[in-house]
Each structure stands twice: as C-alpha cells, then as structure tokens.
Design an enzyme around this catalytic site. Structure first.
Site, PDB file in Angstrom:
ATOM      1  N   LYS A 241      14.385   8.073   6.770  1.00 22.51           N
ATOM      2  CA  LYS A 241      13.876   6.992   7.808  1.00 22.51           C
ATOM      3  C   LYS A 241      12.652   6.589   7.506  1.00 22.51           C
ATOM      4  O   LYS A 241      12.148   7.398   7.305  1.00 22.51           O
ATOM      5  CB  LYS A 241      14.154   8.450   8.939  1.00 22.51           C
ATOM      6  CG  LYS A 241      15.631   7.748   9.010  1.00 22.51           C
ATOM      7  CD  LYS A 241      15.754   8.693  10.898  1.00 22.51           C
ATOM      8  CE  LYS A 241      15.317   9.733  11.121  1.00 22.51           C
ATOM      9  NZ  LYS A 241      15.992  10.572  12.064  1.00 22.51           N
TER      10      LYS A 241
ATOM     11  N   GLN B 244       0.806   8.155   3.576  1.00 19.47           N
ATOM     12  CA  GLN B 244       1.251   7.159   5.043  1.00 19.47           C
ATOM     13  C   GLN B 244       0.603   7.607   5.975  1.00 19.47           C
ATOM     14  O   GLN B 244       0.587   6.920   7.051  1.00 19.47           O
ATOM     15  CB  GLN B 244       3.036   6.950   4.695  1.00 19.47           C
ATOM     16  CG  GLN B 244       3.222   5.576   3.929  1.00 19.47           C
ATOM     17  CD  GLN B 244       4.672   4.617   3.708  1.00 19.47           C
ATOM     18  OE1 GLN B 244       5.421   5.437   3.401  1.00 19.47           O
ATOM     19  NE2 GLN B 244       4.837   3.688   4.189  1.00 19.47           N
TER      20      GLN B 244
ATOM     21  N   GLU C  25       5.287   2.404   9.930  1.00 17.72           N
ATOM     22  CA  GLU C  25       5.088   2.251  10.856  1.00 17.72           C
ATOM     23  C   GLU C  25       5.374   3.034  12.484  1.00 17.72           C
ATOM     24  O   GLU C  25       3.722   3.414  12.587  1.00 17.72           O
ATOM     25  CB  GLU C  25       5.690   1.154  12.342  1.00 17.72           C
ATOM     26  CG  GLU C  25       6.674   0.016  10.875  1.00 17.72           C
ATOM     27  CD  GLU C  25       5.673  -1.140  10.997  1.00 17.72           C
ATOM     28  OE1 GLU C  25       4.492  -1.178  11.838  1.00 17.72           O
ATOM     29  OE2 GLU C  25       6.517  -2.233  10.636  1.00 17.72           O
TER      30      GLU C  25
ATOM     31  N   GLY D 195       1.162  -0.978  -0.172  1.00 17.68           N
ATOM     32  CA  GLY D 195       0.033  -0.017  -0.138  1.00 17.68           C
ATOM     33  C   GLY D 195       0.765   1.345   0.438  1.00 17.68           C
ATOM     34  O   GLY D 195       0.129   2.186  -0.298  1.00 17.68           O
TER      35      GLY D 195
ATOM     36  N   ILE E  73      12.933  13.407   2.981  1.00 19.08           N
ATOM     37  CA  ILE E  73      11.417  12.786   2.698  1.00 19.08           C
ATOM     38  C   ILE E  73      11.258  12.617   0.936  1.00 19.08           C
ATOM     39  O   ILE E  73      11.269  13.919   0.040  1.00 19.08           O
ATOM     40  CB  ILE E  73       9.988  13.818   2.911  1.00 19.08           C
ATOM     41  CG1 ILE E  73       9.595  13.516   4.203  1.00 19.08           C
ATOM     42  CG2 ILE E  73       8.519  13.010   2.612  1.00 19.08           C
ATOM     43  CD1 ILE E  73       9.740  12.142   5.129  1.00 19.08           C
ATOM     44  N   LEU E  74      11.146  11.218   0.021  1.00 21.92           N
ATOM     45  CA  LEU E  74      12.102  11.239  -0.857  1.00 21.92           C
ATOM     46  C   LEU E  74      10.434  10.992  -1.880  1.00 21.92           C
ATOM     47  O   LEU E  74      10.952  11.659  -3.027  1.00 21.92           O
ATOM     48  CB  LEU E  74      12.534   9.694  -0.999  1.00 21.92           C
ATOM     49  CG  LEU E  74      13.320   9.060  -0.317  1.00 21.92           C
ATOM     50  CD1 LEU E  74      13.430   8.127  -0.972  1.00 21.92           C
ATOM     51  CD2 LEU E  74      14.570  10.304  -0.604  1.00 21.92           C
TER      52      LEU E  74
END
Lengths: 326, 702
Positions: B665, B602, B669, B457, B593-594
């Site tokens: 990073k 997310q 989660e 997802g 943040i890519l």
C-alpha cells in the site's frame, strides 16, 4: 543585478584610498552584501575586496583581546582564547546563521550587516531605510520580528546580529581606520538608533574601514550566557536574544552586563537592569526584578506584542543560566 | 547495492556525485535564457508595458507579453482539471501578486535577469482580498451537495455526556522543493520537446498538446529526475506556458528557471484552512458523534478543492458523523496538491480533537482510539482490504515507551524543560491506476524495463528493479528501469501514493509475462535459464509490453488505506516557549514493504515536513498588498537538521491481499498525515496549553 567593477587593492592604505569614491562598497565574506545586490537593495558601482588584508588575527593585548575584522565567525567561535576569556562571544557567534554562513562571515562584516526587515529587502515595498521618504512598510504591516525599544516613526527595524549583542555586553571597543589614522569607539556607540535617518545604520564614515574589535579583560568568563529564542533551532533570526554576564564574588553580584538582540535598531544594552543587580544575590527573584526594569519604555506593534512578555522572561532565563541557578 | 534493508537507490551514486541532469541542466547549441517578470499587484489590469530599456539592454533577444505574444490555439479550449487555467500572455487581467506578465529572453541568464528588472509595467489596481479568515463569510459549496456528508444524526455530539468543541487554523504551506522549477523548450517546426519537472509526464504531454493543438507524436516530455515536488509538479504552470510561447516566438531552444520567490506564487501551495470540530462520547469513552466543518481557499479563476474532512468519515467507529467542506475565492494563485493533500490538514484537526476529548474523558488517548476502532469502513460499509492500525498503535507504543506517559499535563520536568508525549494517527487511500510497462531481456544479460512514470524522490526505479528481480531471477545490477519520458509506455502521474501499486503491478505483470514467454520458447520449464534460451534460439532479445488495469480484482468490494501512527516526545521551555522534538516513532501499515530502505526514507521525509508543519512553516501574506512577506528560505522556516531528532520507523509489514499482486500500500502521502497533531498533543501533554493554530511558535506558549 547591475554590472559592477571589482578590485582588490594590495594594502590597507590602498583600500582606504579606493573607498573614498562614492558608489564603492567593501566586500569581505559577502554573506549579506551579495544578497542585497541580488535583490536590488544596493547597487554599488565598485566592490573593494579586502579578504586578503592581514586583519584575521586573534591576539591578546595588554588589557584585553584583539580580534581582527576579517577573522571568520567560525574561527572566532572556536578560538581557544575566546573560549577561555569570553565564552559568551563564542555562544553568541554559534547562535548566529548557519555553519556555512559562519565559515564565510567576518567580524567586521557581521557588524555591517543590515536589518532583515522584509520591507527593507523588497524593493516594491515602502521603506525609509532603503529609500528615505517612502514610508515604513512594517509599521502597519507584518511586524512580528520588529523593535520594541528605540524605534522611531521612520523605522521599527531591528539589527539582526547575535555576535554584536555579545560584543555590546562585553564592553568591546571598535577600532576603525581612516585617512587620518585610527580611532576607537565603544562598541555600544557603533550602531545607531533610526531616529530621522534610518538609512544610516552606524557611525562608520564612508571612507573608513573596521580593522578590529578589542574586548577588555573581565571577570565574566565563569558566569555568562547567550540565550537566543527563535522560531527554529538553527538558521533563524532572534525573536529575542539576551547576552548575560555576571561577576559573582562572595555570593553577590559585583558587576553585571546585559544586552538584547531582536528588540532594537542596535544591540540593546540594559544599563538600569545591570545596575539593579549590583550588590544583589544571584537569585531568580532579583533577576525578575532586573528583567522588569529592563522593559521600561518598551512599545509593541500589532504582531510583536509577545515580545513584551518574551523579553523579560528571556532576560531572567539568561541570567539564571549565567549564574548557574537553572 | 543490496543490503539487509533492501536495495539502495539505483541512481544514488549519480545523484550524490552530481552526475545526474536536472531539468535546468540540459544544454543545446544556441540555447537562450528566459526570465519571468511577475506582477506587482494582486488584482486589476495591466495598462501598459514599457520594455524599451529592457530591449536595449545587452544580450536581450525579446520581451514577450500579452502585447506581442502570438495567439495560442489551445486557449479557446476548456481547460482540464490539471490546467492552472491562467492563459499566460493572453490578456491584461491580473489575478494574483506574482503572476507572470512578461518574459525577457537574452543570451545569458544574468543578462535576462538584469533586463527583467528594467521592464516597467503599469497597472490599474483593484482592491484585493487575500485573507481566508477575513473572508470566511463568502465561502461556497465547491461540489454542490457532495460538499456535505451525513451519517446518522447531525450534530449528535452535542447530546453526548462528554464533548468538546474547538476551532483549528492551519496556514499556507509552500512545497519549497530544493530544485527550482525549470523548463527547457526546444521547438523543431511544429514539434516540441521539453525538459522539465513533471510528476505526471503523460498529463503534461496532453496539456502541451491541448495548448498548441498538436498530435501526440509532436510532443515529447522528459523529466528524468526531480529535485522534490511534493504535489506541485503536475500542472503545466503559467511559467512553463511562458517558456513554450517564448521558445516558439524566437525559434530557439529556451530555458526558463523560476526563482525562489516565484516558487511561492507560480507553482501552487497548500491551502490554509479553518476547521471546526465538535466531538462527543459516552462517559466510558465510546464515540457518539463527530461534526467536522472545514473551509479552505481557492483562486478567483480556478477551483481547487481537497478532501479535508474525508478521513473523519471512516477513521473511527462512530454512529453519527456530519461534515461540510467550503471554499472561499481569494485573489491568490490556485492552491494545489501538497503532500497528503486534504488529509494532512483535516487529520491535524481530527486527531487534536480526539486528544482533547480523551483528555476531557481522562482517558489515555491511545486507549480512547482503541475503544473506537473501526473494524470495517463505516462510511462505505465495506470490509477493509487490510487494516493493521491496531498493530501500529501497539508496535509504536512499545518502541516509543508510551507506558511512561503521564496523563496529567505539565507534570514532567527535565533539566528545566517540560516534557510531553503525544500521538496522532492518519490514513491515506491505497489507490491504483492503469499502467503499462515494457520489459526487454537481451542476450547481454540486461533486463530493461520501461514506463513513463517519474521519480520525485521516493526511489521509483529502485523499487521497480526490486519488484522485477523478485520475478525474473537475475542480479539487480543487470536490471535497468527507465522512466521520465513521454515516449515510454503510459504510466499515471506520480501522486496520490499510487506509483508503487500501479507501476509496480505493471512491472509485475510485464515481468511475469516475459517469464512466461521464455517458458513457451523453451517448451515449458519452471525456472527458465534466460540467457541459454536466447542463445539456443538465436534471439538477440525477448520483449513484452503489458497493460495492467488499475482495478485490482475484487477491489470494489473493499476499502483500502495505508495507516500511520506517530508518537512524539516534545520538550517545551516554560519561560521562552521554545519547543524541541526529542524523539519520534512512526509505526506504519503500508502492506508488504517492498524495499525497506527507501520506504523508511519516505516516512522520514514525511515526518521532517511534519516537524516543519507543526513548529515552523507558514506562508505569511501582507494583505494590504496581497503579497508574501517571507518568500525565501531564510524567512519561510522549513525544518533544519537541528530541528530533527532521531526518527524511528516501524513497519507492520503485512501483505494486503487486495491492492496489488505485491501486497503493498502506498506510503508517500500518509507519512506526514497525523504528525502535526502528534506534536500539538505532545505540547499539550507537556504544558497544558492547547495550540490550535499552526505553527506552534514560541510566542504561542508563553
């Protein structure tokens, strides 16, 4: 799921002929019946589809508003006459289920929906409503959602509908067609308490068809409210719900109607509380007194004792909203 | 499509048009359908299975159970950590209610489903224990001495000038992914191909190899797309073993899909927990000591433990910390990884306790956190790889308007509703694992990158395309990322927030090597014109495969975590106890943040589950039967749209110099960690009522 026949009789009379046979079930929106069939709670031999019958109309009568049994919950909740004459019904409908379900569910089907008691749905569990004589799984089980009024040793389930709570408060009448013609019964007498026959939800005979409901004209439109307390904001059954309707004139309550959901095997009218309000001013103090009167005879089980507190608080809150004193 | 927020999902159009194929949607000639029959007792033995009626039912091909299943070669192996350890159809023992006891195979799903209701199983029943709170006295140390931790002096909080002691309860959470679990199994002699929901494709391949003692070339696992998993999608679950056995027995392609009720018992869940926290500080708000004791549950046949007390060891600067972790064995299926496994549960208690102590100190809870900020890892005694939690505090507070918070609870009323603000922080390890990738740039201008990762997802392929495009300067439309097959270069499972870091590093290295190769071919140039080089050297393509170690250089010298701070505005109705979350701001330190657009999703996803965790979600058992009473989406309340307000996500967006070459990073989660505490703290600020027992339903506030 057991294999079954599906028929769509052309006329209302053909439907009445078809449902005389045992093992038949009427299907309209199917939002509850199909679930019951999938779970094996009910296993009809034959489904009689009535969706095409001309019972969808919402029309004024001499002294009230007629709503056809096949009118969709979503349509009724947005209908201009309903919003104008009985906004309480619209609020109650919109509090029920989800938009997707309301788009399928009909007025008659909503009245016929069965309890959401988990022990009723689970065919591995005891349930007198599903299988008389097997016992009540909820009595000593997880009974957080269950009744505090009118329960019996056989069954402590509640009726799940919001719409029906609104219709009970509004003194609606149910119009039922049978072989011998039509009969009309007060909405409050349509559903029944479990007593020794929890398997029977209501007074509709097996060979009868709900064709509509009629709500008599009233003076409640200005001061009515439907309050639903639930575990999430949408798509959850009521912990407690309250339909409150007041006829206020000259600063005093002329008439009051109160009904609760989530507390009994049927929409629970609070007659004594209603009476206590007549002639009184619409104040929080008077509402609290009425709420206490309403709670007489309430009995809780292991997991639903909170309803003894939540119910009167909700009655009072709903009355405040209805009276516009929030 | 690229916009100012990054690259939109490369498979988005396929998903919303229904063109993408989920595990249950593969069709093969002669495909047949299996339905799992589950046990109706929680503990005991099967004494008989009467399948005559089912076998006679129209379309039924076979009814398989331990009575007639073949001997499975791998059942004599010691299972690995991921193996759910139930040897499906091996013996008559029942370990939990809803355990697979038979598989009915028919020529249509409906016929199999009906016939499954005709299978009569008789049992010798034993008394089950399924209540954690009723069995706390039977808990044990799951990891021996490693179950306990001590820094400084134990229970030092007791001597602090201001202290709190509290007990927190969290219930069972069920992942409840939208997509039901499914496995389509196709045997060809002793070769097996499966299409299923697999977060960890290579480990599932290994599990199947182990089960049938097959070489790697005989086992192919496809998991091209996943309709949600949240940690439940890694093991080879008992239902999947049933599918593998069933397909083998009848020697036809077989599809098994479990139903919603079975999703509650067959594919794991989040363990409930009982946690006690003691926390003390000096009168001016400096932490003196924290004691955190947690007990969770596991099954009788397998141990599953999680780091519930882990974050307590390092989140704050505190000289004295002692923790303990215990498990209780119950007659339930084994819990499994569930978004933010361990941390989500533990940090709920920790961050509520922090709020309780701040209240006891009459301090702003954010100020209290700042005062006890850990500027290095006090547990490992190492510097942080990067830590911008302080910026999460300040950025989040600014966007939220934290300065409007009233310290005194129950002091704000708007339109008859009590209004409260709450904050909760969280951390999650920024880990990384070994990963390989292959990159192939062809003369048609298409760059194909492959790795056996999956996408449950978050948008794995999307971010990989982004990483690749930053190195190989070709349009993103011309970059394909292929995942979801065990035949591709080995990748770790998609869990633990390691995917972007691990697979991304491999993609980064592979693309860098590919670029170098082009430079070599061209004889040295800084900006190779790839297509020109291929043409000039008459090459159809250039391809490289690269293995990237999971150990970043110098990683051992640092402690690496992602951080989040959630700010919540809750409105509570004083008469009915209903709670509405009106506003959420989540400030996140996820390194660089890519791809902001998918990263934001997310965090939103984590917050939405956090809303469910805090207000509505609870797996309820009737302990008389050891059975769920709400195993459906009508009664198990995940958050609906109406429960979810606007969620503002703010990224610190600063590169981590250690974790990986991109400086990111993982954030999947951490997104949910600390959120439920922020809600509970907001509810306390609104009402003065401290609910320590999730979910916060109306009955707990009247």
């Amino acid at each position: 799921m057991k294999q079954f026949q599906y028929i769509r009789p052309a006329t209302q009379q053909n439907v009445l002929d078809a449902i005389t046979k045992s093992g038949t079930k009427i299907i309209a929106g199917g939002t509850n019946l199909v679930d019951l069939m999938k779970r094996g709670v009910t296993a009809p031999d034959k489904l009689v589809d009535i969706n095409h019958l001309p019972l969808k109309g919402i029309t004024p009568t001499k002294s009230g508003l007629h709503i056809g049994a096949l009118a969709l919950n979503s349509v009724v909740s947005e209908n201009a006459l309903v919003l104008q004459k009985h906004p309480l019904l619209s609020l109650a409908l919109k509090a029920g289920a989800s938009p997707q379900l309301r788009n399928m569910a009909t007025v008659g089907g909503n009245m016929m929906q069965r309890t959401r008691c988990t022990y009723f749905y689970d065919t591995t569990m005891p349930c007198n409503k599903r299988e008389p004589g097997t016992g009540c799984g909820a009595m000593e089980g997880y009974n957080r959602m269950h009744a505090i009024f009118g329960a019996s040793q056989q069954c402590i389930a509640v009726h799940p509908s919001d719409m029906c709570v609104g219709l009970a408060a509004l003194d609606a009448v149910v119009i039922i067609a049978g072989k011998k013609g039509e009969r009309r019964i007060p909405f409050v007498d349509f559903h029944r308490l479990p007593e020794d026959h929890p398997e029977t939800d209501n007074h509709l005979a097996k060979d009868e068809l709900i064709v509509g409901v009629e709500i008599p004209d009233n003076n409640f439109a200005k001061n009515s409210y439907y309050l639903k307390v639930r575990d999430r904001q949408s798509y959850a059954f009521a912990l407690v719900s309250v339909a409150a309707a007041l006829d206020i004139s000259g600063g005093l309550i002329k008439q009051a109607r109160l009904a609760m959901g989530g507390v009994a095997h049927k929409p629970w009218r609070l007659y004594d509380a209603e009476k206590s309000l007549v002639g009184k001013a619409p104040t929080e103090e008077n509402f609290k007194v009425a709420a206490q009167i309403a709670m007489q005879g309430a009995k809780a089980y292991e997991y639903n004792a909170f309803k003894l507190k939540l119910a009167p608080a909700s009655i009072s809150e709903a009355l405040k909203h209805a009276a516009g004193v929030v | 499509m690229t916009n100012k927020n990054g690259l939109t999902r490369v498979d988005g159009r396929l998903k919303v048009t229904g063109a993408i194929k989920y595990a249950a949607e593969y069709k093969f000639p002669g495909l047949v359908y299996g339905v799992v029959v589950s046990s109706t007792i929680a503990k005991g033995e099967i004494t008989g299975i009467d399948s005559k009626a089912a076998e006679k039912s129209p379309g039924v091909i076979a009814v398989i159970s331990h009575l007639n299943a073949p001997k499975i070669p791998g059942y004599d192996r010691k299972p690995n950590d991921f193996d759910p350890n139930i040897k499906t159809f091996n013996d008559s023992k029942i370990y939990f209610y809803g355990q697979p006891v038979a598989l009915v195979i028919a020529d249509s799903f409906e016929r199999a489903k009906h016939a499954a209701t005709l299978v009569k199983v008789s049992y010798q029943k034993q008394q089950q224990q399924t209540s954690l709170t009723a069995n706390l006295q039977n808990s044990y140390k799951p990891w021996g001495d490693g179950s306990d931790y001590l820094r400084g002096e134990a229970n030092a909080y007791r001597n602090a000038s201001v202290k709190i002691e509290a007990e927190y309860h969290t219930p069972i959470h069920v992942h409840n992914a939208m997509e039901p679990f499914a496995m389509t199994a196709v045997w060809d002699g002793d070769k097996i191909t499966v299409y299923t929901k697999a977060q960890a494709i290579k480990s599932m391949q290994q599990d199947i190899m182990n089960m049938f003692k097959l070489p790697i070339e005989n086992v192919q696992v496809y998991s091209k797309v996943i309709g949600g998993a949240f940690g439940s999608g890694s093991p080879l679950w008992p239902y999947a073993k049933a599918a593998l056995i069933g397909a083998k027995v009848i020697n036809k392609p077989l599809k098994v899909v479990i139903d919603r009720e079975q999703m509650f018992t067959m594919v794991g869940y989040r363990s409930p927990a009982v946690q006690k926290i003691g926390m003390g500080a000096s009168a001016d708000g400096k932490l003196v000591g924290i004691t955190h004791e947690a007990t969770g549950e596991t099954s009788t046949y397998q141990q599953f433990g999680e780091g519930i007390t882990d974050t307590t060891k390092f989140l704050y600067d505190c000289p004295n910390v002692n923790t303990q972790y215990r498990l209780t064995r119950l007659d339930l299926s084994t819990p499994t990884y569930t978004r933010g496994p361990g941390e989500t549960t533990g940090v709920f208690a920790l961050e509520c306790a922090v709020d309780e102590l701040a209240h006891a100190l009459n301090m702003d809870p954010l100020e209290f956190r700042k005062k006890n900020y850990a500027d290095h890892d006090p547990e490992e005694n190492k510097p942080w790889s990067s830590k911008y939690l302080d910026e999460c505090y300040s950025l989040g507070a600014e966007h939220f308007g934290w300065d409007r918070r009233k310290q005194k609870p129950a002091s704000v009323i708007e339109n008859g509703w009590l209004v409260g603000y709450g904050v909760g922080s969280g951390a999650y390890g920024a880990g990384r694992a070994n990963c390989s990738a292959r990159a192939k740039l062809s003369a048609d201008g298409i760059l194909l990158i492959q790795s056996s990762t999956s996408d449950m997802g978050p948008g794995t392929a999307t971010v990989m395309v982004k990483i690749a495009s930053d190195i190989i300067d070709i349009p993103v439309e011309n970059i394909r990322f292929e995942l979801g097959s065990s035949a591709l270069p080995a990748a770790p499972g998609e869990y633990g927030s390691i995917t972007t870091s691990s697979v991304g590093s491999a993609v980064f290295d592979t693309c860098t090597e590919l670029k170098e190769k082009f430079k070599q071919i061209a004889g040295g140039t800084d900006n190779p014109d790839y297509l020109k080089i291929l043409k000039e050297h008459n090459l159809p393509f250039v391809e490289v495969t690269h293995h990237t170690s999971g150990r970043a250089p110098d990683a051992d010298k640092y402690s690496a975590h992602a951080y989040v701070t959630h700010f919540v505005e809750a409105h509570v109705h004083p008469a009915t106890g209903m709670v509405k979350i009106k506003k959420v701001v989540s400030a996140v330190d996820g390194g660089k943040i890519l791809n902001p657009i998918t990263a934001r999703s997310q965090i939103i996803g984590g917050v939405v589950w956090g809303i469910g965790m805090s207000l509505t979600e609870e797996g309820v058992l009737d302990h008389r039967y050891g059975k769920y009473v709400n195993a459906n989406l009508g009664d198990y309340h995940v958050a609906t749209h109406a429960d979810v307000p606007q969620i503002e996500v703010v990224f610190v967006d600063k590169k981590d110099p250690v974790t990986n070459p991109m400086g990111s990073k993982g954030i999947g989660e951490v997104a949910i960690v600390g959120f439920a505490a922020a809600v509970a703290n907001a509810v306390f600020n609104a009402t003065g009522i401290r609910v320590r027992d999730l979910p916060i339903t109306p009955d707990k506030l009247i």
